[in-house]
Design an enzyme around this catalytic site. Structure first.
Site, PDB file in Angstrom:
ATOM      1  N   GLU A  69       0.578  -1.210   0.216  1.00 29.85           N
ATOM      2  CA  GLU A  69      -0.337   0.215  -0.062  1.00 29.85           C
ATOM      3  C   GLU A  69       0.770   1.366   0.364  1.00 29.85           C
ATOM      4  OE1 GLU A  69      -3.303  -0.383  -0.431  1.00 29.85           O
ATOM      5  OE2 GLU A  69      -3.434  -2.356  -0.325  1.00 29.85           O
ATOM      6  N   CYS A  78      -1.123   9.221   3.357  1.00 37.16           N
ATOM      7  CA  CYS A  78      -2.026   8.592   1.711  1.00 37.16           C
ATOM      8  C   CYS A  78      -2.613   9.259  -0.056  1.00 37.16           C
ATOM      9  CB  CYS A  78      -1.530   7.005   1.078  1.00 37.16           C
ATOM     10  SG  CYS A  78      -3.208   6.368   2.197  1.00 37.16           S
TER      11      CYS A  78
HETATM   12  P1  NAD Z   1       8.634   4.647   4.352  1.00 35.99           P
HETATM   13  O1  NAD Z   1       8.726   4.262   3.139  1.00 35.99           O
HETATM   14  O2  NAD Z   1       9.714   5.570   4.241  1.00 35.99           O
HETATM   15  O3  NAD Z   1       8.448   3.539   4.949  1.00 35.99           O
HETATM   16  C1  NAD Z   1       7.969   3.087   5.653  1.00 35.99           C
HETATM   17  C2  NAD Z   1       8.213   1.547   6.394  1.00 35.99           C
HETATM   18  O4  NAD Z   1       8.996   1.025   5.539  1.00 35.99           O
HETATM   19  C3  NAD Z   1       9.172   2.578   7.606  1.00 35.99           C
HETATM   20  O5  NAD Z   1       8.785   1.515   8.599  1.00 35.99           O
HETATM   21  C4  NAD Z   1      10.576   2.201   8.174  1.00 35.99           C
HETATM   22  O6  NAD Z   1      11.407   1.758   8.576  1.00 35.99           O
HETATM   23  C5  NAD Z   1      10.629   0.999   6.704  1.00 35.99           C
HETATM   24  N1  NAD Z   1      11.649   0.849   5.270  1.00 35.99           N
HETATM   25  C6  NAD Z   1      12.693   1.710   5.379  1.00 35.99           C
HETATM   26  N2  NAD Z   1      13.595   1.580   4.579  1.00 35.99           N
HETATM   27  C7  NAD Z   1      13.131  -0.177   4.364  1.00 35.99           C
HETATM   28  C8  NAD Z   1      13.531  -1.029   3.660  1.00 35.99           C
HETATM   29  N3  NAD Z   1      14.852  -0.769   2.765  1.00 35.99           N
HETATM   30  N4  NAD Z   1      13.056  -2.354   3.176  1.00 35.99           N
HETATM   31  C9  NAD Z   1      11.573  -2.374   4.406  1.00 35.99           C
HETATM   32  N5  NAD Z   1      11.506  -1.422   4.604  1.00 35.99           N
HETATM   33  C10 NAD Z   1      12.007  -0.459   5.196  1.00 35.99           C
HETATM   34  O7  NAD Z   1       7.645   5.521   4.436  1.00 35.99           O
HETATM   35  P2  NAD Z   1       6.960   6.649   5.211  1.00 35.99           P
HETATM   36  O8  NAD Z   1       7.353   8.268   4.978  1.00 35.99           O
HETATM   37  O9  NAD Z   1       7.053   6.216   6.624  1.00 35.99           O
HETATM   38  O10 NAD Z   1       5.267   6.678   5.337  1.00 35.99           O
HETATM   39  C11 NAD Z   1       4.377   7.963   3.936  1.00 35.99           C
HETATM   40  C12 NAD Z   1       4.237   6.943   2.988  1.00 35.99           C
HETATM   41  O11 NAD Z   1       3.920   6.450   3.310  1.00 35.99           O
HETATM   42  C13 NAD Z   1       4.065   8.471   2.246  1.00 35.99           C
HETATM   43  O12 NAD Z   1       4.025   8.069   0.824  1.00 35.99           O
HETATM   44  C14 NAD Z   1       2.665   7.603   1.859  1.00 35.99           C
HETATM   45  O13 NAD Z   1       1.695   8.245   1.072  1.00 35.99           O
HETATM   46  C15 NAD Z   1       2.097   6.376   1.980  1.00 35.99           C
HETATM   47  N6  NAD Z   1       1.443   5.842   2.517  1.00 35.99           N
HETATM   48  C16 NAD Z   1       0.491   5.404   1.978  1.00 35.99           C
HETATM   49  C17 NAD Z   1      -0.083   4.301   2.613  1.00 35.99           C
HETATM   50  C18 NAD Z   1      -1.456   3.498   1.551  1.00 35.99           C
HETATM   51  O14 NAD Z   1      -2.497   2.768   2.489  1.00 35.99           O
HETATM   52  N7  NAD Z   1      -1.200   3.635  -0.111  1.00 35.99           N
HETATM   53  C19 NAD Z   1      -0.574   4.718   3.857  1.00 35.99           C
HETATM   54  C20 NAD Z   1      -0.180   5.113   5.038  1.00 35.99           C
HETATM   55  C21 NAD Z   1       1.210   5.970   4.033  1.00 35.99           C
END
Ligand code: NAD
Length: 464
Positions: A238, A272
């Site tokens: 997501e 998001c």
């Molecule tokens: P992010 O992708 O930076 O981080 C998300 C998670 O991934 C964190 O727990 C982080 O520690 C982890 N992570 C970081 N590097 C990783 C790796 N290499 N492998 C696996 N996991 C890793 O996102 P963010 O800045 O925390 O959140 C914002 C983003 O989330 C925005 O783009 C937003 O649109 C999206 N989002 C999407 C939805 C949806 O349902 N589509 C909902 C909420 C947020």
């Protein structure tokens, strides 16, 4: 992360408004992550549907009694306003309640086999089983508790075991929800929160031998990295969005401007499904912009703990600086800044930019903050092309009463959801939700759909 925290293997969590440390969580090693998966894998959940529903109903009741402290915690670690965090706690109660309700339902099917000339006196039945392995869940910072609830509750409802890594920026709410669930009777082996530096432990969370499914909510870059790493296992992604609100010439402009401002500024613009582009018919654009600017100026913001204010900070100063830079770039390319773009640390004021070209970075990329870029158009074909013209495809809002327009938007917008006269983020926690294109692979979340992806469908047939 400072050196002392690194040495002690803890992560310091800071209040984005002041920078003060509001808590620390363990920084797990790869060996600890492995132990967590091994322990989860060894455990075989035996909870009845009644047990699972009761645990989640009890957790919802406990949380309803603790809205104040739970929302304080969300606010302190994320900078979201008390209004936003209080709303979020209510959503978590809904996720628990819907998951309890779904746990009580058996969605198995039965098929008579005497339907054709070569039929037999048999029936085929279906049932859903928990996964053989463990679910690995990874969540983002923007809804620190509700994103966790959307992973763990369907997992409990289906008798799965889950190891979850919350965002290192907002890990406290995940531990809080876990403790609440244990207090309500959840066996600890069924849900384990693990915190750490993703550069160190993320690969193990994706590739551990016991992981059957990786369910990830977060940004596109990490989502695609997970897709490249996961190999032969199920993934649910997501990812980010760049959702439009499209305002047609027949729209109720007062309503459209209200939806646009709320969709853009609630949760500090960090949803998001926040409104990230306002695509407005040129004949009503001046009126719309006038109302939008007035509503933006009236949107109060400041100390997140002040319960009277609408908006707190964004997640950190570097995020706020990024929005400032994108807005400045758009202005240098001809967009008109009408209000906002003021920054103080992680506090970033609600911002309206008019006459934005859809190809400017502020509109092409996901700008994950309270920025309202207004793009003007002449024809519905143009509106649809602009809307579809980015890499994202999460949700959308359309403001019109014309059925011909509505039919075209529903069939032609390349998104997971079209909300007519509502914000793009509108949904129930129960209903199917998720995006296409760079926003996701089309597998949905929402309690019912998550239950499907967290289970193996088994068919069996019996003489009948
Ligand atoms: P992010 O992708 O930076 O981080 C998300 C998670 O991934 C964190 O727990 C982080 O520690 C982890 N992570 C970081 N590097 C990783 C790796 N290499 N492998 C696996 N996991 C890793 O996102 P963010 O800045 O925390 O959140 C914002 C983003 O989330 C925005 O783009 C937003 O649109 C999206 N989002 C999407 C939805 C949806 O349902 N589509 C909902 C909420 C947020």
């Amino acid at each position: 992360m400072n050196d002392r925290a690194q040495q002690q293997r803890v992560i310091e969590v800071r209040f984005p408004f002041t920078g003060e440390v509001v808590g620390t969580v363990p920084m797990a090693t790869v060996a600890e992550v492995r132990e967590a998966f091994a322990a989860a894998h060894k455990y075989k959940p035996k909870l009845t549907r009644y047990d699972r529903a009761s645990i989640m109903q009890k957790a919802a009741a406990l949380l309803r009694d603790r809205v104040g402290p739970a929302s304080d915690l969300i606010t302190r670690e994320s900078g979201l306003s008390k209004k936003d965090s209080t709303y979020e706690v209510g959503r978590v109660c809904d996720v628990l309640t819907f998951s309890a309700m779904e746990a009580l339902k058996d969605d198995g099917q039965a098929f008579s086999c005497d339907l054709t000339p070569h039929g037999k006196q048999r029936r085929v039945y279906t049932k859903r089983d928990p996964l053989l392995g463990v679910i690995s869940a990874i969540t983002p910072f923007n809804h620190p508790m509700n994103q966790v609830a959307h992973k763990v509750c369907p997992s409990i409802a289906t008798n799965n075991r889950m190891v979850l890594k919350p965002s290192e920026k907002t890990p406290l709410s995940a531990y809080y929800l876990a403790e609440l669930l244990y207090e309500a009777g959840l066996p600890r082996e069924m849900f384990r929160v693990i915190t750490g530096d993703p550069r160190e432990i993320a690969d193990e969370l994706i590739t551990n031998e016991h992981v059957d499914l990786v369910t990830f909510t977060g940004g596109v870059a990490v989502g695609k990295y997970i897709a490249s790493k996961a190999g032969y296992r199920r993934i649910v992604l997501e990812l980010g969005g760049n959702d439009p609100i499209i305002v047609m010439e027949d729209a109720d402009i007062e309503e459209a401007a209200t939806l646009a401002s709320q969709g853009s500024y609630k949760n500090s613009g960090q949803r998001c499904t926040a409104v990230k582009r306002m695509i407005v018919h040129e004949s009503v654009a001046d009126h719309f912009v006038e109302l939008l600017v007035a509503k933006t100026k009236a949107w109060t913001f400041g100390d997140p703990m002040n319960a009277k204010l609408e908006m707190g900070t964004v997640i950190d100063e570097s995020a706020a600086k990024l929005f400032e830079a994108r807005v400045n770039e758009a202005v240098s390319q001809g967009a008109k800044l009408l209000v906002g773009n003021q920054r103080q640390g992680a506090l970033y004021s609600p911002t309206v930019l008019d006459r934005v070209d859809p190809k400017m970075t502020v509109a092409m990329q996901e700008t994950f903050g309270p920025v309202s870029p207004v793009i003007r158009f002449k024809t519905i074909d143009e509106a649809i092309a602009i809307s579809n013209g980015t890499a994202y495809g999460l949700s959308s809002a359309v403001c019109t009463n014309r059925l011909d327009y509505i039919n075209r938007f529903v069939s032609e917008l390349q998104v997971g959801t079209v909300n007519v006269r509502e914000v793009p983020g509108y949904r129930l926690e129960l209903t199917p939700f998720g995006g296409i294109k760079d926003s996701g692979l089309g597998y949905k979340e929402g309690v019912q759909e998550a239950i499907k992806s967290f289970t193996n469908l088994k068919t069996f047939s019996l003489p009948n």
